[in-house]
Design an enzyme around this catalytic site. Structure first.
Site, PDB file in Angstrom:
ATOM      1  CD  GLU A 328      -3.119  41.586 -41.101  1.00 34.64           C
ATOM      2  OE1 GLU A 328      -2.147  42.315 -41.353  1.00 34.64           O
ATOM      3  OE2 GLU A 328      -3.505  41.343 -39.933  1.00 34.64           O
ATOM      4  CB  CYS A 329      -4.190  34.972 -41.171  1.00 36.64           C
ATOM      5  SG  CYS A 329      -3.699  33.284 -40.753  1.00 36.64           S
ATOM      6  N   GLY A 330      -6.907  34.482 -41.611  1.00 38.40           N
ATOM      7  CA  GLY A 330      -8.292  34.048 -41.724  1.00 38.40           C
ATOM      8  C   GLY A 330      -9.118  34.953 -42.617  1.00 38.40           C
ATOM      9  CE1 TYR A 332      -4.944  35.741 -50.136  1.00 46.08           C
ATOM     10  CE2 TYR A 332      -3.971  33.917 -48.915  1.00 46.08           C
ATOM     11  CZ  TYR A 332      -4.152  34.598 -50.099  1.00 46.08           C
ATOM     12  OH  TYR A 332      -3.530  34.151 -51.247  1.00 46.08           O
ATOM     13  CB  THR A 429      -0.967  38.764 -46.835  1.00 47.01           C
ATOM     14  OG1 THR A 429      -1.244  39.285 -45.527  1.00 47.01           O
ATOM     15  CG2 THR A 429      -0.783  39.912 -47.798  1.00 47.01           C
TER      16      THR A 429
END
Length: 437
Positions: A328-330, A332, A429
């Site tokens: 997720e985010c970082g 990803y 994501t």
């Protein structure tokens, strides 16, 4: 034991809610009150400060992302064996998105849902009697949201305190204390908001200083009495994110820190084992786990160390050959081919997905996300709708060739387009999943 509960709200961000809340949490704890904190909205940083102040786990409650039954369940859990809950509002008390009633994400939704009073923090710098007009607006804006008392923050003098306080009390709203202007009470910030509690070199001393100020400036007895007994119906975990596996390898270190507290708590409550490992310490996901989860955080501050973590990279590549990996985010960003840092230097990442990201070419992405999953992954099944949040400055500079993981829309349902990526067992994501829609 039935806890009492109170929402701490303000007209806007920057009014001093977080410093007041943290100071009150520690001040009540010093008194022997078993006090816990809750933060409203999609904020995974402030619960860490609440935990640092109380030495008890913090929690997020988000009325947009979480169905009312899930809010009730999580809130009742947080209230178990507690005497006082202090619920800190995000932004202004009524700030949320325009959507169905009581699903806006604003703290005022929780005031209505739980029937809780509000302690209003007013930054009165640059004004005096005008503060009463603002307080009056809060008192009458929504009949279902009761303003129980007021704190005057950042007063400049005794005269300033009297002018502001007398005007507000003339409305019938009690002023339970005033805090003098002191810039050293402000917590440090950086590009995604506050520096996290675990990174503040003298966090405990700073919290003690905040508590000293609250004890000297505020009527703690009156604040405790303003809180209302927290007796709400039993909720449900039906819309919670189920554990993605029985044994979850969870990256946890200075680069991977952003996981909503309720997610880890509910995974454990549902029977999952969580095994932490540190990519920055060059640790691979444990081989006896059946899924690997890379949460968000600040990999853009540590790209060189991550690129040099040969054991971590080799281990996660081996893991991904047979078992799911999700970022997720970082997380990803680290699953991609490369990450460009703030100085424009490109660092090779794990290459488990084919995109590349940059922190040099920044663009803020912020807001609620509704994600319709195009394929099964760690956060749900194909066709399932997940509610979450996105907040980052990094951007994709090479989309790569992987299939998108989801079609996303904003909090109002306005379509944004494809998001994330899926290749084999690996998915990722930029949005953080909070709950099932």
């Amino acid at each position: 034991m039935t806890a009492r509960a109170l929402i701490i709200g303000a007209p806007r961000s920057g009014s001093g809610k977080t410093s007041v809340t943290i100071g009150l949490l520690r001040a009540f704890q010093r008194r022997g009150v078993k006090v816990r904190g809750i933060k409203t909205g999609p904020d995974y940083i402030d619960p860490g400060f609440h935990q640092a102040a109380t030495r008890l786990p913090g929690l997020n409650l988000d009325s947009w992302a979480m169905a009312p039954d899930l809010l009730r369940h999580l809130a009742r859990e947080q209230a178990e064996d507690a005497e006082l809950l202090l619920i800190e509002s995000a932004m202004g008390l009524f700030d949320g998105i325009v959507t169905e009633p009581n699903r806006s994400g604003a703290a005022s939704d929780l005031a209505r849902l739980f029937g809780l009073p509000v302690l209003l923090v007013l930054d009165v710098s640059g004004q005096s009697q005008t503060a009463a007009a603002i307080a009056c607006g809060f008192m009458h804006y929504d009949a279902q949201v009761k303003i129980a008392a007021c704190i005057l923050n950042r007063t400049g003098s005794e005269r300033h305190k009297k002018l502001s306080g007398d005007a507000i009390e003339a409305l019938g709203l009690p002023v339970v204390g005033t805090i003098l202007r002191d810039p050293t009470l402000t917590l440090p910030e950086r590009h995604l908001g506050l520096v996290q509690a675990s990174e503040h070199p003298e966090m405990d001393a700073h919290i003690d200083r905040l508590a000293d100020v609250m004890e000297q400036s505020l009527d703690l007895d009156a604040i405790f009495e303003a809180a209302k007994p927290f007796d709400i119906p039993t909720g449900s975990t039906e819309r919670a994110l189920p554990p993605p596996g029985q044994r979850i390898a969870l990256a946890e270190d200075a680069a991977f820190t952003f996981l909503y507290p309720h997610i880890k708590r509910e995974w454990r409550a549902m029977g999952a084992d969580i095994v932490s490992f540190s990519p920055l310490a060059d640790e691979a996901p444990p081989a006896d786990c059946d899924i690997c989860w890379l949460p968000g955080g600040y990999p853009e501050l540590h790209p060189g160390r991550l690129a040099a973590a040969e054991n971590f990279i080799a281990g996660i590549r081996t893991f991904a050959q047979t078992r799911p990996v999700h970022g997720e985010c970082g997380g990803y960003m680290v699953l991609g081919e490369a990450l460009e840092d703030a100085d424009g230097v490109t660092h090779a990442m794990t290459g488990l997905l084919s995109h590349s990201t940059s922190f040099a070419k920044r663009k803020m992405n912020l807001g609620y996300r509704q994600a319709s999953l195009l394929d099964a992954c760690a956060i749900g099944t194909a066709g399932e709708m997940i509610r979450g949040h996105e907040f980052h400055y990094a951007r994709v500079i090479d989309a790569g060739s992987d299939q998108p993981l989801a079609m996303i829309a904003d909090g109002r349902g306005v379509e944004i387009g494809p998001s994330g990526a899926k290749r084999g067992h690996v998915s990722g994501t930029f949005f953080h999943a909070i709950a099932r829609a």
